[in-house]
Design a protein around this motif. Structure first.
Motif, PDB file in Angstrom:
ATOM      1  N   SER A 263     -60.925   9.426 -73.622  1.00 25.14           N
ATOM      2  CA  SER A 263     -62.011   8.788 -72.866  1.00 25.14           C
ATOM      3  C   SER A 263     -63.116   9.808 -72.620  1.00 25.14           C
ATOM      4  O   SER A 263     -62.859  11.005 -72.469  1.00 25.14           O
TER       5      SER A 263
ATOM      6  N   TYR B 174     -62.502   5.233 -75.074  1.00 25.26           N
ATOM      7  CA  TYR B 174     -63.121   4.438 -74.007  1.00 25.26           C
ATOM      8  C   TYR B 174     -64.177   5.281 -73.305  1.00 25.26           C
ATOM      9  O   TYR B 174     -63.903   6.405 -72.889  1.00 25.26           O
TER      10      TYR B 174
ATOM     11  N   LEU C 240     -64.705  -0.783 -71.605  1.00 21.54           N
ATOM     12  CA  LEU C 240     -63.670  -0.587 -70.585  1.00 21.54           C
ATOM     13  C   LEU C 240     -63.644  -1.763 -69.595  1.00 21.54           C
ATOM     14  O   LEU C 240     -62.568  -2.222 -69.180  1.00 21.54           O
TER      15      LEU C 240
END
Ligand code: NAD
Ligand code: TYD
Length: 351
Positions: free
Chosen positions: A182, A246, A302
């Motif tokens: 992420s 993400y 997300l």
């Protein structure tokens, strides 16, 4: 369900909020916090949970590959959330090699220890790498960083993080190794070392010291409360898909100078100072070399796929953050004693 989780860098700013969340929320997990306790790591960030039976601190350095392999053998981790890093852009301009050693080589050491131990048995295993939006480079006035935006890092810090992201993905594509990455925007909140903009300026306002604004203060950052980042990491760790990236961000862009004016106003109110008092401390100084103009994250993937939303409005988060620093002056004194003065002089005296 993943039960034995290694969190690296858990004594740092974001890591300590994540460790607290995981230890409190998952009493049936064992959470292992591996941290070298550099200048940025501080065990007093975790005083409230250090005696929990599902928590263990391990002092160790991710540059030490033998140690990492031994730890995997001893504890048989089934999940890794990797945050340990050198994290400050200005320091990376002074000493790029420290960033190469920890952020790139340290990450490969950790990948190797997990790969060697898991040995192709990847069911229920996950290596989750925490990265930054700075890998995408710099935006102009328009547009957002998406998960598909090509990497174009500019600072030694962002280049080292980009490199580590590429290596994590390479382990997935080459060995079928289970990973998630992420990339988050700028975090703020309690326990952040006062070298980054928000805690540094709170500290300087309190002390009546100059507020060194780089360039014209027109650079834009997208700020997210640290606990909302920790919540996103928890969600992605449990619900994210293998091999995916993400983006995490607050949809909350501020030019530095507007943010600084807001901080000055809030602090004047809280300290009962006359309006405009703190803003007089603003001092424009030489710009940071290679200073990225604008970061802004598109976090819709997300939100759409995992249902994440930031929980706090910015003014409230900033107000809480200032209150935390005002109420924790012992913490601030602790971290700004010793070598902090040398750091400050080196970074700011000739600007
Ligand atoms: P931080 O500097 O506050 O903490 C880093 C932690 O890593 C410290 O506890 C330090 O002791 C530890 N560490 C450093 N080198 C180590 C080594 N060689 N071995 C073991 N431990 C070591 O950083 P942070 O702001 O909490 O950032 C954590 C992670 O999140 C980093 O990977 C960073 O790139 C990423 N990130 C940060 C932000 C942000 O705004 N702060 C935003 C997006 C992503
Ligand atoms: P920083 O908190 O270092 O985060 P990053 O560089 O990773 O975004 O800096 C945030 C912004 O504030 C960035 O545009 C640089 C600027 N800045 C200053 O103007 N003065 C300072 O003393 C610092 C530390 C940062």
């Amino acid at each position: 369900m993943k039960k034995k989780i290694l969190i690296t860098g858990g004594a740092g700013f974001i890591g300590s909020h994540l460790v607290r969340l995981m230890v409190q929320k998952y009493p049936n997990y064992n959470i292992y916090n591996l941290d070298a306790l550099t200048y940025a790591g501080n065990l007093s960030n975790l005083k409230d949970i250090e005696s929990f039976s599902n928590y263990k601190f391990i002092k160790g350095d991710i540059r030490d590959s033998d140690l990492l392999y031994d730890l995997f053998q001893e504890y048989d981790f089934d999940g890794v959330i990797h945050l340990a890093a050198e994290s400050h852009v200005d320091r990376s301009i002074e000493d790029p090699l420290a960033f190469v050693n920890t952020n790139i080589i340290g990450t490969v050491n950790l990948l190797n220890a997990a790969k060697r131990t898991w040995h192709g048995q990847y069911e229920g295993k996950l290596f989750y790498h925490i990265s930054t939006d700075e890998v995408y480079g710099s935006l102009g006035a328009e547009g957002y960083f998406e998960e598909t935006t090509p990497y174009m890092p500019h600072s030694p810090y962002s280049a080292s993080k980009a490199s580590s992201d590429h290596l994590v993905r390479a382990y997935h594509d080459t060995y079928g190794f289970p990973i998630i990455i992420s990339n988050c925007s700028n975090n703020y909140g309690p326990n952040q070392f006062p070298e980054k903009l928000i805690p540094l300026f709170i500290h300087n306002i309190l002390q009546g010291k100059a507020l060194p604004v780089y360039g014209k203060g027109e650079n834009v950052r997208d700020w997210l409360y640290v606990v909302d980042h920790a919540r996103a990491i928890d969600l992605i760790f449990h619900e994210g898909k293998d091999g995916e990236t993400y983006n995490i961000g607050g949809f909350n862009e501020w030019t530095n100078i507007d943010l600084i004016r807001l901080m000055c106003r809030l602090m004047d109110q809280k300290l009962n100072r006359e309006e405009g008092h703190s803003e007089k401390l603003v001092t424009y100084v030489t710009d940071r070399a290679g200073h990225d103009l604008r970061y802004a994250i598109d976090a819709t993937k997300l939100q759409r796929e995992l249902g994440w939303e930031p929980s706090l409005q910015f003014e409230e988060g900033l107000s809480r953050t200032i209150d935390w620093y005002l109420n924790n002056n012992v913490w601030m004194e602790e971290v700004t004693s010793g070598t902090y003065q040398e750091y400050y002089e080196k970074m700011y005296n000739d600007r």
